[in-house]
Design a protein around this motif. Sequence first.
Motif, PDB file in Angstrom:
ATOM      1  N   GLY A 149       0.787  -1.384   0.223  1.00 56.48           N
ATOM      2  CA  GLY A 149      -0.011  -0.003   0.022  1.00 56.48           C
ATOM      3  C   GLY A 149       0.731   1.225  -0.008  1.00 56.48           C
ATOM      4  O   GLY A 149       2.046   1.204   0.219  1.00 56.48           O
ATOM      5  N   ALA A 150       0.333   2.628   0.016  1.00 57.70           N
ATOM      6  CA  ALA A 150       0.948   3.676  -0.047  1.00 57.70           C
ATOM      7  C   ALA A 150       1.608   4.009   1.443  1.00 57.70           C
ATOM      8  O   ALA A 150       2.793   4.462   1.189  1.00 57.70           O
ATOM      9  N   LYS A 151       1.193   3.668   2.485  1.00 58.05           N
ATOM     10  CA  LYS A 151       1.790   3.802   3.670  1.00 58.05           C
ATOM     11  C   LYS A 151       1.788   2.696   4.622  1.00 58.05           C
ATOM     12  O   LYS A 151       0.967   2.006   4.643  1.00 58.05           O
ATOM     13  N   LEU A 152       2.540   2.425   5.516  1.00 58.25           N
ATOM     14  CA  LEU A 152       3.026   1.471   6.408  1.00 58.25           C
ATOM     15  C   LEU A 152       2.732   2.085   7.847  1.00 58.25           C
ATOM     16  O   LEU A 152       3.235   2.953   8.180  1.00 58.25           O
ATOM     17  N   ARG A 153       1.594   1.522   8.724  1.00 56.10           N
ATOM     18  CA  ARG A 153       1.224   2.212   9.802  1.00 56.10           C
ATOM     19  C   ARG A 153       1.401   1.214  10.985  1.00 56.10           C
ATOM     20  O   ARG A 153       0.612   0.179  10.680  1.00 56.10           O
ATOM     21  N   LEU A 154       2.195   1.283  11.749  1.00 59.68           N
ATOM     22  CA  LEU A 154       2.258   0.391  13.055  1.00 59.68           C
ATOM     23  C   LEU A 154       1.053   0.536  13.794  1.00 59.68           C
ATOM     24  O   LEU A 154       0.832   1.687  14.317  1.00 59.68           O
ATOM     25  N   SER A 155       0.545  -0.522  14.400  1.00 59.11           N
ATOM     26  CA  SER A 155      -0.462  -0.417  15.327  1.00 59.11           C
ATOM     27  C   SER A 155      -0.099  -0.385  16.734  1.00 59.11           C
ATOM     28  O   SER A 155      -0.798   0.182  17.785  1.00 59.11           O
ATOM     29  N   VAL A 156       0.951  -0.615  17.137  1.00 55.59           N
ATOM     30  CA  VAL A 156       1.618  -0.498  18.542  1.00 55.59           C
ATOM     31  C   VAL A 156       2.410   0.752  18.420  1.00 55.59           C
ATOM     32  O   VAL A 156       3.275   1.202  17.899  1.00 55.59           O
ATOM     33  N   PRO A 157       2.053   1.629  19.786  1.00 59.88           N
ATOM     34  CA  PRO A 157       2.596   3.066  19.682  1.00 59.88           C
ATOM     35  C   PRO A 157       4.261   2.857  20.114  1.00 59.88           C
ATOM     36  O   PRO A 157       4.558   2.050  20.640  1.00 59.88           O
ATOM     37  N   VAL A 158       5.033   4.066  19.606  1.00 56.99           N
ATOM     38  CA  VAL A 158       6.460   4.026  19.920  1.00 56.99           C
ATOM     39  C   VAL A 158       6.746   5.100  20.680  1.00 56.99           C
ATOM     40  O   VAL A 158       5.827   6.061  20.941  1.00 56.99           O
ATOM     41  N   GLY A 159       7.707   5.179  21.437  1.00 55.63           N
ATOM     42  CA  GLY A 159       8.243   6.153  22.300  1.00 55.63           C
ATOM     43  C   GLY A 159       9.554   6.477  22.579  1.00 55.63           C
ATOM     44  O   GLY A 159      10.283   5.404  22.308  1.00 55.63           O
ATOM     45  N   PHE A 160      10.139   7.481  22.989  1.00 53.27           N
ATOM     46  CA  PHE A 160      11.564   7.710  23.293  1.00 53.27           C
ATOM     47  C   PHE A 160      11.795   8.069  24.849  1.00 53.27           C
ATOM     48  O   PHE A 160      11.154   8.747  25.431  1.00 53.27           O
ATOM     49  N   GLU A 161      12.407   7.250  25.324  1.00 52.93           N
ATOM     50  CA  GLU A 161      12.816   7.355  26.769  1.00 52.93           C
ATOM     51  C   GLU A 161      13.678   8.490  26.969  1.00 52.93           C
ATOM     52  O   GLU A 161      13.693   9.219  27.993  1.00 52.93           O
ATOM     53  N   LEU A 162      14.791   8.826  26.080  1.00 48.42           N
ATOM     54  CA  LEU A 162      15.728   9.903  26.212  1.00 48.42           C
ATOM     55  C   LEU A 162      15.231  10.972  25.641  1.00 48.42           C
ATOM     56  O   LEU A 162      14.929  10.864  24.105  1.00 48.42           O
ATOM     57  N   ARG A 163      15.192  12.249  26.224  1.00 46.78           N
ATOM     58  CA  ARG A 163      14.462  13.577  25.404  1.00 46.78           C
ATOM     59  C   ARG A 163      13.246  13.379  24.811  1.00 46.78           C
ATOM     60  O   ARG A 163      13.016  13.836  24.007  1.00 46.78           O
ATOM     61  N   GLY A 164      12.403  12.650  25.469  1.00 45.35           N
ATOM     62  CA  GLY A 164      11.062  12.533  24.845  1.00 45.35           C
ATOM     63  C   GLY A 164      10.381  13.731  24.991  1.00 45.35           C
ATOM     64  O   GLY A 164       9.713  13.932  23.843  1.00 45.35           O
ATOM     65  N   ALA A 165      10.517  14.451  25.833  1.00 46.65           N
ATOM     66  CA  ALA A 165       9.661  15.807  25.841  1.00 46.65           C
ATOM     67  C   ALA A 165      10.256  16.881  24.856  1.00 46.65           C
ATOM     68  O   ALA A 165       9.184  17.458  24.311  1.00 46.65           O
ATOM     69  N   GLU A 166      11.356  16.806  24.802  1.00 47.93           N
ATOM     70  CA  GLU A 166      12.158  17.714  23.574  1.00 47.93           C
ATOM     71  C   GLU A 166      11.734  17.233  22.201  1.00 47.93           C
ATOM     72  O   GLU A 166      11.414  18.061  21.438  1.00 47.93           O
ATOM     73  N   TRP A 167      11.818  15.787  22.185  1.00 47.64           N
ATOM     74  CA  TRP A 167      11.150  15.292  20.696  1.00 47.64           C
ATOM     75  C   TRP A 167       9.680  15.830  20.577  1.00 47.64           C
ATOM     76  O   TRP A 167       9.545  16.071  19.409  1.00 47.64           O
ATOM     77  N   ALA A 168       8.968  15.606  21.377  1.00 52.61           N
ATOM     78  CA  ALA A 168       7.286  16.052  21.260  1.00 52.61           C
ATOM     79  C   ALA A 168       7.288  17.163  21.017  1.00 52.61           C
ATOM     80  O   ALA A 168       6.443  17.673  20.091  1.00 52.61           O
ATOM     81  N   ASP A 169       8.002  18.307  21.575  1.00 54.01           N
ATOM     82  CA  ASP A 169       7.896  19.754  21.382  1.00 54.01           C
ATOM     83  C   ASP A 169       8.329  19.893  19.874  1.00 54.01           C
ATOM     84  O   ASP A 169       7.623  20.585  19.138  1.00 54.01           O
ATOM     85  N   ARG A 170       9.510  19.407  19.483  1.00 51.82           N
ATOM     86  CA  ARG A 170       9.819  19.385  17.968  1.00 51.82           C
ATOM     87  C   ARG A 170       8.648  18.905  16.861  1.00 51.82           C
ATOM     88  O   ARG A 170       8.407  19.719  16.083  1.00 51.82           O
ATOM     89  N   ALA A 171       8.241  17.775  17.243  1.00 49.62           N
ATOM     90  CA  ALA A 171       7.218  17.194  16.270  1.00 49.62           C
ATOM     91  C   ALA A 171       5.988  18.070  16.361  1.00 49.62           C
ATOM     92  O   ALA A 171       5.354  18.181  15.310  1.00 49.62           O
ATOM     93  N   ALA A 172       5.333  18.449  17.525  1.00 52.57           N
ATOM     94  CA  ALA A 172       4.071  19.433  17.554  1.00 52.57           C
ATOM     95  C   ALA A 172       4.486  20.601  16.772  1.00 52.57           C
ATOM     96  O   ALA A 172       3.361  21.328  16.244  1.00 52.57           O
ATOM     97  N   GLN A 173       5.548  21.245  16.660  1.00 53.71           N
ATOM     98  CA  GLN A 173       5.942  22.409  16.060  1.00 53.71           C
ATOM     99  C   GLN A 173       6.360  22.229  14.594  1.00 53.71           C
ATOM    100  O   GLN A 173       6.998  23.106  13.918  1.00 53.71           O
TER     101      GLN A 173
END
Length: 481
Positions: free
Chosen positions: A201-225
Motif C-alpha cells: 500500500g501507500a503507507k505502512l502504519r504500525l498498530s503498536v505505539p512507539v516512544g522515546f525514553e531519552l529526551r522524549g519531551a524535547e522530541w514531542a515539542d519539535r514534532a508538535a511544532q
Amino acid sequence: MGNYLGRLYRTDLAIRVSKGTVPVWENGRADRKRELTKYSSSRWAGAITRAAEDQYQLGMRGLTAYCDTLTTNIRQLEKRLAVPVGTVDAAKTRGYRTPAEHRAKTLRLRHQEAALVTASARLSLGSPAIAVGGGQLWGARQNLAAAGLTRGQWRARWDAARMFLTADGESGAPWGNQTIRVETDGTLVIKVPTGLTDMMGAKLRLSVPVGFELRGAEWADRAAQNQAIRYDITFDADKERWYLNASWSYQDAAVIPPVTALQGGRIIGVDLNADHLTAGIVDASGNPVGTPAIIPLLVAGLSASTRDGHLRQAITTLLDHAEAAGAAAIAIEDLNFVDARTTGRETMGRGHRGKKFRRTVAGIPTGAFRDRLTAMAANRGIWIIAVDPAYTSRWGEQHWAKPLQKRTSSPTVTRHQAAAVAIGRRAHGHSITRRKDGVRSQQRMTAPTPPADAMVKPVNTRAPSGTVTGLPRRPLPRPTG
C-alpha cells in the motif's frame, strides 16, 4: 522494505564511486535522484543519494589518512635503516639493534611501499574501498570459526547491516518528516517506496505505539511544532529487535561568553584516560572542592556503536556532576594523538611494552570525546575550555596529590585526580605549582623558626640591636634580675 531500499542505496553508491573525484555539479546526483524516484519516491531518493555522497566522502577521507600513515611510516623506516646496526648518528637517530631486526624492517619497508603504491593509485582515481555492512563483519565471513558465528548467524547480521531505512527531516512538514514520521500519540507511519506499493500500500502504519525514553519531551515539542526530525530504523539480528532513532540539530550559540566570565565561578577539570574520566571541581580561587570523581570509561575491544554508547554515558554522568556542582564550564586538555598514532611503532617503543603503550594511546578516544562533549554540553548550557596539556599530570601529582590525600578518606589519591585539579587551575588562569609551606615575607608567624629547607645565615654584627639576620625580626627577650 529495508532490503529493497538497501539494494537501491548500494547501486547508487557504486555509481558514485565509479565517477571518482569530481566537482559537486558533476557528480550526477540530480540524474541519479531522478532515476531512483521511479522505484522509490522523491524523498527516499533524496535520502539515498545524500547518504551515498556522505559515505563516499568518508571513504575518501579514510583513504587519505591511510596514505599519510604509510608515508610517515616509510619515512621513519628509511631514516632508521640508513643508520648502521647498533649505532647512533649525529642527529641522534638510533639504528636497529640486531641484523635480524634490520632485515625484518627492510621487508616491512618493501611491504609499506607496495601498499602505498596501491593506495595512492586508488586515491588518484577517487575510488575508495567501501564495504556496505562493515569491513569487520565482511572479514568475519572469511573465518567464521574465529568469529564464533555460524553461517546463518553471519548472514542475518550481514543482511541487517545492509538495510537502508533513513529519512531526513523537513521543517514545516507534518511532525517534521513526511517519509518516516512519529505522530504525537506515538503512531509510526512510513511512506512505502513505489516498487512495493502493490504489496504494502501507500503507507505502512504500525498498530503498536512507539516512544522515546531519552529526551522524549524535547522530541514531542519539535514534532508538535513541525520542526525537522531525522529518523533511522535499524534491526538487531542477535536480539531480534527493531530500533527507532530520532535526531535533530540545534542552532549555533549566538553569544559566546568570554573566558574571564567563566573563570568567576567553579570549573570542572577533566583528565581523560584509557579506561576512565577524572573530574575535579576547582573554585574561582583555584582551590579544589572535595575529591575528584572517577567516571568509568571502558571502551577497549568494543564495536564502534557500543563504544559510542559508553562514551555518551560517561559524558552524561560528567555533565550531571557539573550541574550538581554548579559549574558553568568544563576544562579539558587540548590533546590529540593523531600525530602519535601516525608515527606508529617506529617511534613509540618496541617489543611487548611498546605494543602495550601503542594500544593504550590508540584506545584513548580524544577526538570522539571532544566532539561528543562539545555537542552534549551545549544542550545543557555548559561551556568548554581547552587548556594546554603540558605537565598537567607531572605537576599535578607533585603539587596536589598530598593536599588531596589529607582531605579525603580514600586510601590513595591517583595522579589522574591530581591532574584534574591541575587542569581546572590552568583553566582559571592560576599556576599549577604551589609555593612551599614556610615563612613568607611580611607575614606574621606564630613560631620564630625558619622553614626546614631554609639556610640560616650567620649573625651580622652590623645588624640593628635586638635583631638577628636570617631570622624574622622579633624583639629579643629582656634579661631579668
